[in-house]
Design a protein around this motif. Structure first.
Motif, PDB file in Angstrom:
ATOM      1  N   ILE A  29      17.835 -26.324 -43.301  1.00 27.31           N
ATOM      2  CA  ILE A  29      18.108 -27.354 -44.299  1.00 27.31           C
ATOM      3  C   ILE A  29      18.545 -26.733 -45.624  1.00 27.31           C
ATOM      4  CG2 ILE A  29      17.074 -29.209 -45.666  1.00 27.31           C
ATOM      5  CD1 ILE A  29      15.264 -29.782 -43.235  1.00 27.31           C
ATOM      6  N   ARG A  30      17.925 -25.614 -45.983  1.00 24.95           N
ATOM      7  CA  ARG A  30      18.268 -24.920 -47.222  1.00 24.95           C
ATOM      8  C   ARG A  30      19.634 -24.256 -47.173  1.00 24.95           C
ATOM      9  NH1 ARG A  30      13.965 -21.999 -50.171  1.00 24.95           N
ATOM     10  NH2 ARG A  30      15.139 -20.134 -49.592  1.00 24.95           N
ATOM     11  N   GLY A  31      20.160 -24.042 -45.976  1.00 27.49           N
ATOM     12  CA  GLY A  31      21.455 -23.381 -45.843  1.00 27.49           C
ATOM     13  C   GLY A  31      21.367 -21.895 -45.560  1.00 27.49           C
ATOM     14  N   ASP A  32      20.148 -21.364 -45.410  1.00 23.25           N
ATOM     15  CA  ASP A  32      19.982 -19.947 -45.091  1.00 23.25           C
ATOM     16  C   ASP A  32      20.398 -19.656 -43.656  1.00 23.25           C
ATOM     17  OD1 ASP A  32      18.718 -19.558 -47.594  1.00 23.25           O
ATOM     18  OD2 ASP A  32      16.774 -20.135 -46.743  1.00 23.25           O
ATOM     19  N   LEU A  77      18.543 -10.387 -43.772  1.00 26.24           N
ATOM     20  CA  LEU A  77      19.958 -10.406 -44.155  1.00 26.24           C
ATOM     21  C   LEU A  77      20.648 -11.547 -43.433  1.00 26.24           C
ATOM     22  CD1 LEU A  77      20.698  -6.588 -43.934  1.00 26.24           C
ATOM     23  CD2 LEU A  77      20.642  -7.948 -46.020  1.00 26.24           C
ATOM     24  N   GLY A  78      21.465 -12.288 -44.171  1.00 27.64           N
ATOM     25  CA  GLY A  78      22.111 -13.438 -43.562  1.00 27.64           C
ATOM     26  C   GLY A  78      23.591 -13.531 -43.857  1.00 27.64           C
ATOM     27  N   TYR A  79      24.052 -14.748 -44.031  1.00 29.48           N
ATOM     28  CA  TYR A  79      25.466 -15.054 -44.232  1.00 29.48           C
ATOM     29  C   TYR A  79      26.029 -14.286 -45.419  1.00 29.48           C
ATOM     30  CZ  TYR A  79      29.545 -18.156 -44.913  1.00 29.48           C
ATOM     31  OH  TYR A  79      30.805 -18.678 -45.065  1.00 29.48           O
ATOM     32  N   ARG A  80      27.153 -13.574 -45.202  1.00 28.95           N
ATOM     33  CA  ARG A  80      27.820 -12.779 -46.214  1.00 28.95           C
ATOM     34  C   ARG A  80      26.921 -11.693 -46.811  1.00 28.95           C
ATOM     35  NH1 ARG A  80      31.263 -17.580 -49.350  1.00 28.95           N
ATOM     36  NH2 ARG A  80      32.725 -17.979 -47.626  1.00 28.95           N
ATOM     37  N   GLY A  81      25.919 -11.264 -46.041  1.00 28.79           N
ATOM     38  CA  GLY A  81      25.048 -10.177 -46.472  1.00 28.79           C
ATOM     39  C   GLY A  81      23.986 -10.571 -47.469  1.00 28.79           C
ATOM     40  N   GLN A  82      23.870 -11.862 -47.749  1.00 28.35           N
ATOM     41  CA  GLN A  82      22.875 -12.320 -48.706  1.00 28.35           C
ATOM     42  C   GLN A  82      21.482 -12.274 -48.077  1.00 28.35           C
ATOM     43  OE1 GLN A  82      24.198 -16.229 -49.808  1.00 28.35           O
ATOM     44  NE2 GLN A  82      25.804 -15.479 -51.159  1.00 28.35           N
ATOM     45  N   THR A  83      20.466 -12.046 -48.907  1.00 28.09           N
ATOM     46  CA  THR A  83      19.092 -11.996 -48.413  1.00 28.09           C
ATOM     47  C   THR A  83      18.418 -13.354 -48.571  1.00 28.09           C
ATOM     48  OG1 THR A  83      18.239 -11.277 -50.571  1.00 28.09           O
ATOM     49  CG2 THR A  83      18.879  -9.558 -49.001  1.00 28.09           C
ATOM     50  N   PHE A  84      17.439 -13.621 -47.724  1.00 24.34           N
ATOM     51  CA  PHE A  84      16.651 -14.846 -47.835  1.00 24.34           C
ATOM     52  C   PHE A  84      15.282 -14.614 -47.210  1.00 24.34           C
ATOM     53  CE2 PHE A  84      18.600 -15.056 -43.679  1.00 24.34           C
ATOM     54  CZ  PHE A  84      17.677 -15.694 -42.861  1.00 24.34           C
ATOM     55  N   GLY A  99      23.288 -19.222 -33.892  1.00 24.67           N
ATOM     56  CA  GLY A  99      23.887 -18.050 -34.523  1.00 24.67           C
ATOM     57  C   GLY A  99      23.119 -16.801 -34.127  1.00 24.67           C
ATOM     58  N   PRO A 100      23.468 -15.651 -34.681  1.00 20.82           N
ATOM     59  CA  PRO A 100      22.701 -14.430 -34.417  1.00 20.82           C
ATOM     60  C   PRO A 100      21.310 -14.550 -35.019  1.00 20.82           C
ATOM     61  CG  PRO A 100      24.845 -13.948 -35.418  1.00 20.82           C
ATOM     62  CD  PRO A 100      24.613 -15.417 -35.555  1.00 20.82           C
ATOM     63  N   ARG A 101      20.329 -13.834 -34.476  1.00 23.76           N
ATOM     64  CA  ARG A 101      19.004 -13.838 -35.085  1.00 23.76           C
ATOM     65  C   ARG A 101      19.046 -13.082 -36.406  1.00 23.76           C
ATOM     66  NH1 ARG A 101      15.687 -17.126 -35.399  1.00 23.76           N
ATOM     67  NH2 ARG A 101      14.021 -15.656 -35.827  1.00 23.76           N
ATOM     68  N   PRO A 102      18.254 -13.519 -37.406  1.00 23.17           N
ATOM     69  CA  PRO A 102      18.217 -12.795 -38.687  1.00 23.17           C
ATOM     70  C   PRO A 102      17.751 -11.359 -38.481  1.00 23.17           C
ATOM     71  CG  PRO A 102      17.098 -14.922 -38.848  1.00 23.17           C
ATOM     72  CD  PRO A 102      17.355 -14.686 -37.390  1.00 23.17           C
ATOM     73  N   ILE A 103      18.336 -10.433 -39.223  1.00 16.75           N
ATOM     74  CA  ILE A 103      17.940  -9.032 -39.103  1.00 16.75           C
ATOM     75  C   ILE A 103      17.347  -8.523 -40.409  1.00 16.75           C
ATOM     76  CG2 ILE A 103      19.693  -8.592 -37.361  1.00 16.75           C
ATOM     77  CD1 ILE A 103      21.311  -7.105 -39.510  1.00 16.75           C
ATOM     78  N   SER A 104      16.547  -7.460 -40.315  1.00 17.97           N
ATOM     79  CA  SER A 104      15.926  -6.839 -41.475  1.00 17.97           C
ATOM     80  C   SER A 104      16.821  -5.735 -42.027  1.00 17.97           C
ATOM     81  CB  SER A 104      14.566  -6.248 -41.090  1.00 17.97           C
ATOM     82  OG  SER A 104      14.751  -5.171 -40.175  1.00 17.97           O
ATOM     83  N   PHE A 105      16.470  -5.192 -43.194  1.00 19.59           N
ATOM     84  CA  PHE A 105      17.229  -4.087 -43.767  1.00 19.59           C
ATOM     85  C   PHE A 105      17.220  -2.879 -42.830  1.00 19.59           C
ATOM     86  CE2 PHE A 105      16.190  -6.512 -47.628  1.00 19.59           C
ATOM     87  CZ  PHE A 105      17.446  -6.557 -48.228  1.00 19.59           C
ATOM     88  N   ASN A 106      16.101  -2.653 -42.149  1.00 17.28           N
ATOM     89  CA  ASN A 106      15.989  -1.507 -41.244  1.00 17.28           C
ATOM     90  C   ASN A 106      16.933  -1.615 -40.052  1.00 17.28           C
ATOM     91  OD1 ASN A 106      13.996  -0.363 -42.839  1.00 17.28           O
ATOM     92  ND2 ASN A 106      12.315  -1.258 -41.650  1.00 17.28           N
ATOM     93  N   GLU A 107      17.293  -2.843 -39.693  1.00 13.03           N
ATOM     94  CA  GLU A 107      18.189  -3.049 -38.554  1.00 13.03           C
ATOM     95  C   GLU A 107      19.659  -2.964 -38.938  1.00 13.03           C
ATOM     96  OE1 GLU A 107      16.334  -6.222 -35.629  1.00 13.03           O
ATOM     97  OE2 GLU A 107      15.886  -6.764 -37.712  1.00 13.03           O
TER      98      GLU A 107
END
Length: 231
Positions: A146-149, A75-82, A154-162
């Motif tokens: 580079i892709r913008g993800d 889960l990333g910026y604005r709740g979008q997944t990548f 910033g904060p570390r990316p989190i999973s759905f379980n987190e």
């Protein structure tokens, strides 16, 4: 990166995170100094580190003949997944091994619940231990930047379980792009509890500035070299 660091966030100068009118939009707009810096720095980093990445990728392939990259959904910026790019450091049946350990060992279950990490993780290969200790496994995330993800900081990316762990702070987490490094990483990473990680992520999202990011990047270098908090 999931850098393995030390030092407490409290050592940062107070003015490093003062409000900045030039960053009014979340994480800076796509044409902000932060975003331009991310693209340039990540591109140069990929070029410079390409030989190392190719060598490590070959070693991972040779150890068991399995895939080189591990690309979990985050889960990333604005709740979008990548898809978050990482060099694989675990055995192919890592999920089943983790479940078996958590079901058979109460101490491991407690550690996992507190930090989402295990000190003696049976899933990690011998080569993977070295890759993690040196943070090489996170270098493919330069492509995510580079892709913008993601962003450099910033904060570390989190999973759905987190996701449930963040509760009311989830909006703050998703107001910025996840980072390769950040306050959590420069504050001890795996030596902190998950609750402390959430506090640091929230603090960053609410007080970030471009020069504050630069300061975190500077602190990242010795933290990686010392491998403090590595798991």
């Amino acid at each position: 990166m999931e850098f393995r660091f030390g030092e407490q966030a409290g050592s940062l100068p107070d003015d490093a995170y003062s409000d900045d009118a030039n960053e009014a939009s979340p994480n800076g707009g796509d044409f902000s100094a932060k975003r331009i810096f991310d693209i340039v720095a990540a591109s140069l980093g990929l070029i410079f580190l390409a030989p190392l990445l190719i060598l490590v990728a070959l070693l991972i392939r040779l150890q068991d003949g399995q895939k080189v990259l591990y690309c979990p959904t985050r889960l990333g910026y604005r709740g979008q997944t990548f898809r978050c790019f990482k060099l694989r450091t675990m055995v192919p049946d890592a999920d089943s091994k983790l479940q078996a350990v958590l079901e058979s060992c109460a101490e491991a279950r407690l550690e996992w619940d507190l930090t989402q990490k295990l000190t003696n993780d049976p899933r990690i290969t011998p080569l993977g231990k070295f890759i993690r200790a040196t943070s090489i496994d996170e270098l493919p995330q330069l492509l995510n930047i580079i892709r913008g993800d993601m962003s450099l900081v910033g904060p570390r990316p989190i999973s759905f379980n987190e996701r449930p762990r963040y509760g009311e702070y989830f909006d703050a987490y998703t107001s910025v792009r996840p980072g390769l490094t950040g306050l959590w990483q420069t504050s001890g990473r795996s030596n902190t509890t998950y609750a402390e990680r959430i506090q640091l992520d929230t603090r960053y999202a609410q007080t970030r500035t471009f020069w504050g990011d630069v300061w975190i990047i500077v602190k990242t270098v010795p933290a990686v070299l010392l491998s403090v908090g590595a798991k």
